[in-house]
Design a protein around this motif. Sequence first.
Motif, PDB file in Angstrom:
ATOM      1  N   VAL A   1      -4.282   4.865  -0.584  1.00  0.00           N
ATOM      2  CA  VAL A   1      -5.213   5.803   0.024  1.00  0.00           C
ATOM      3  C   VAL A   1      -4.693   7.195  -0.313  1.00  0.00           C
ATOM      4  CG1 VAL A   1      -6.266   6.658   2.139  1.00  0.00           C
ATOM      5  CG2 VAL A   1      -5.772   4.216   1.899  1.00  0.00           C
TER       6      VAL A   1
ATOM      7  N   MET B   1      -5.054  10.954   0.158  1.00  0.00           N
ATOM      8  CA  MET B   1      -5.625  11.896   1.127  1.00  0.00           C
ATOM      9  C   MET B   1      -5.565  13.310   0.551  1.00  0.00           C
ATOM     10  SD  MET B   1      -3.655  10.313   4.466  1.00  0.00           S
ATOM     11  CE  MET B   1      -2.085  10.785   3.730  1.00  0.00           C
TER      12      MET B   1
ATOM     13  N   SER C   1      -8.533   4.241  -2.768  1.00  0.00           N
ATOM     14  CA  SER C   1      -9.483   5.077  -2.039  1.00  0.00           C
ATOM     15  C   SER C   1      -9.035   6.529  -2.037  1.00  0.00           C
ATOM     16  CB  SER C   1      -9.622   4.602  -0.583  1.00  0.00           C
ATOM     17  OG  SER C   1     -10.038   3.252  -0.525  1.00  0.00           O
TER      18      SER C   1
ATOM     19  N   VAL D   1       0.270   5.233   0.973  1.00  0.00           N
ATOM     20  CA  VAL D   1      -0.590   6.257   1.573  1.00  0.00           C
ATOM     21  C   VAL D   1      -0.056   7.594   1.072  1.00  0.00           C
ATOM     22  CG1 VAL D   1      -1.379   7.296   3.723  1.00  0.00           C
ATOM     23  CG2 VAL D   1      -1.071   4.805   3.574  1.00  0.00           C
TER      24      VAL D   1
ATOM     25  N   TYR E   1     -12.000   7.103   9.790  1.00  0.00           N
ATOM     26  CA  TYR E   1     -11.460   8.420  10.133  1.00  0.00           C
ATOM     27  C   TYR E   1     -12.575   9.277  10.703  1.00  0.00           C
ATOM     28  CZ  TYR E   1      -9.689  13.178   9.454  1.00  0.00           C
ATOM     29  OH  TYR E   1      -9.323  14.493   9.644  1.00  0.00           O
TER      30      TYR E   1
ATOM     31  N   THR F   1      -8.156  -1.517   1.669  1.00  0.00           N
ATOM     32  CA  THR F   1      -8.547  -0.195   1.165  1.00  0.00           C
ATOM     33  C   THR F   1      -8.761  -0.167  -0.340  1.00  0.00           C
ATOM     34  OG1 THR F   1      -6.276   0.596   0.787  1.00  0.00           O
ATOM     35  CG2 THR F   1      -7.207   0.912   2.997  1.00  0.00           C
TER      36      THR F   1
ATOM     37  N   THR G   1      -6.289   0.273   8.367  1.00  0.00           N
ATOM     38  CA  THR G   1      -7.489  -0.314   7.787  1.00  0.00           C
ATOM     39  C   THR G   1      -7.084  -1.557   7.000  1.00  0.00           C
ATOM     40  OG1 THR G   1      -8.623   1.818   7.658  1.00  0.00           O
ATOM     41  CG2 THR G   1      -9.413   0.076   6.199  1.00  0.00           C
TER      42      THR G   1
ATOM     43  N   ARG H   1       0.836  -1.205   0.000  1.00  0.00           N
ATOM     44  CA  ARG H   1       0.000   0.000   0.000  1.00  0.00           C
ATOM     45  C   ARG H   1       0.866   1.248   0.000  1.00  0.00           C
ATOM     46  NH1 ARG H   1      -4.118  -0.004   4.765  1.00  0.00           N
ATOM     47  NH2 ARG H   1      -4.727  -1.889   3.604  1.00  0.00           N
TER      48      ARG H   1
ATOM     49  N   ALA I   1      -5.401   5.213   7.485  1.00  0.00           N
ATOM     50  CA  ALA I   1      -5.031   4.792   6.130  1.00  0.00           C
ATOM     51  C   ALA I   1      -4.055   3.622   6.158  1.00  0.00           C
ATOM     52  CB  ALA I   1      -4.419   5.966   5.366  1.00  0.00           C
TER      53      ALA I   1
ATOM     54  N   LEU J   1     -12.903   3.869   6.275  1.00  0.00           N
ATOM     55  CA  LEU J   1     -11.561   4.019   6.837  1.00  0.00           C
ATOM     56  C   LEU J   1     -11.591   4.232   8.355  1.00  0.00           C
ATOM     57  CD1 LEU J   1      -9.891   6.338   4.166  1.00  0.00           C
ATOM     58  CD2 LEU J   1      -9.362   3.922   4.570  1.00  0.00           C
TER      59      LEU J   1
END
Length: 278
Positions: free
Chosen positions: A158, A160, A199, A106, A222, A196, A193, A104, A190, A220
């Motif tokens: 993820v 953001m 996302s 982020v 959040y 994901t 989780t 992943r 992030a 998530l």
Amino acid sequence: MKKLVLTGAAGRLGSHLREPLSKLCDELISTDIADDIGTLYDGETYVKADLASYDEVHAALEGAEMVVHFGAIGDEAPFEQILGPNIVGAYNVWEAAFKHGARRVVYASSIHAVGMYPKNEFIGTDVPHRPDTYYGLAKCFAEDLARMYWEKRGIEAVCMRILSCAQVTNARAVGSWLSYDDLIQLVTRAIDTPVTGFSVVYGVSNNDRAPVDNAAASFLGYRPKDNAEQFAEEIFAEAPRMDPQDPGHMCHGGPFASVELGHSGTATMGIVDDRKKT
């Protein structure tokens, strides 16, 4: 988690993420182009690496399970300057993550990927890209890159879209503020989780006047706690009258929506450099 990599560790936001991230893993590799980043936390190692160099990024990401990618030029600039760290750098991070088997990325995307939408439009995470600058365009590229690497290569992401993670010093920030505590919570969610896919989530605190909708990212977990309404009365009393015909006042991107391409969007925002010292 055994090994986590943070890019942009010498930056203002990165400085606030280093300590909490070091507690989520056995080994935190912090990277940036600075010569050093001060005293290191337990389990943290600093590696100087230029995002525009694939070889340096590839070496820094060896063994990483996840990458928290905050490194970039953090303002509007001429395209030739944005290209290396923000666009080529994004490719280098995802490609190196893929080659090393990371699961992943982020990513610190930005509201500037959709910055030309009017603020009186309550936008969700699924609106088409509408960048306000070359900086925002680079965020669009990285988000699309992230989606492609998920769909073609199985690397989760993820993205953001951070609105304004800085002290509240202007009227726009009463709606767009993301506190450092909420930033840390967002990045943590992030990371922890379980699944994901690809996302998108807006990086904004629990502001009464937040102009974006995170409903589609609720999985998530959040749940921001801070609210910029506490600053509203003082900020609005001191702020000059806003012009509804000025894109800098009317659009989600704020000053980035009104500056000429290639010119600083942060120059008039009064951002306080309160990076965390170690």
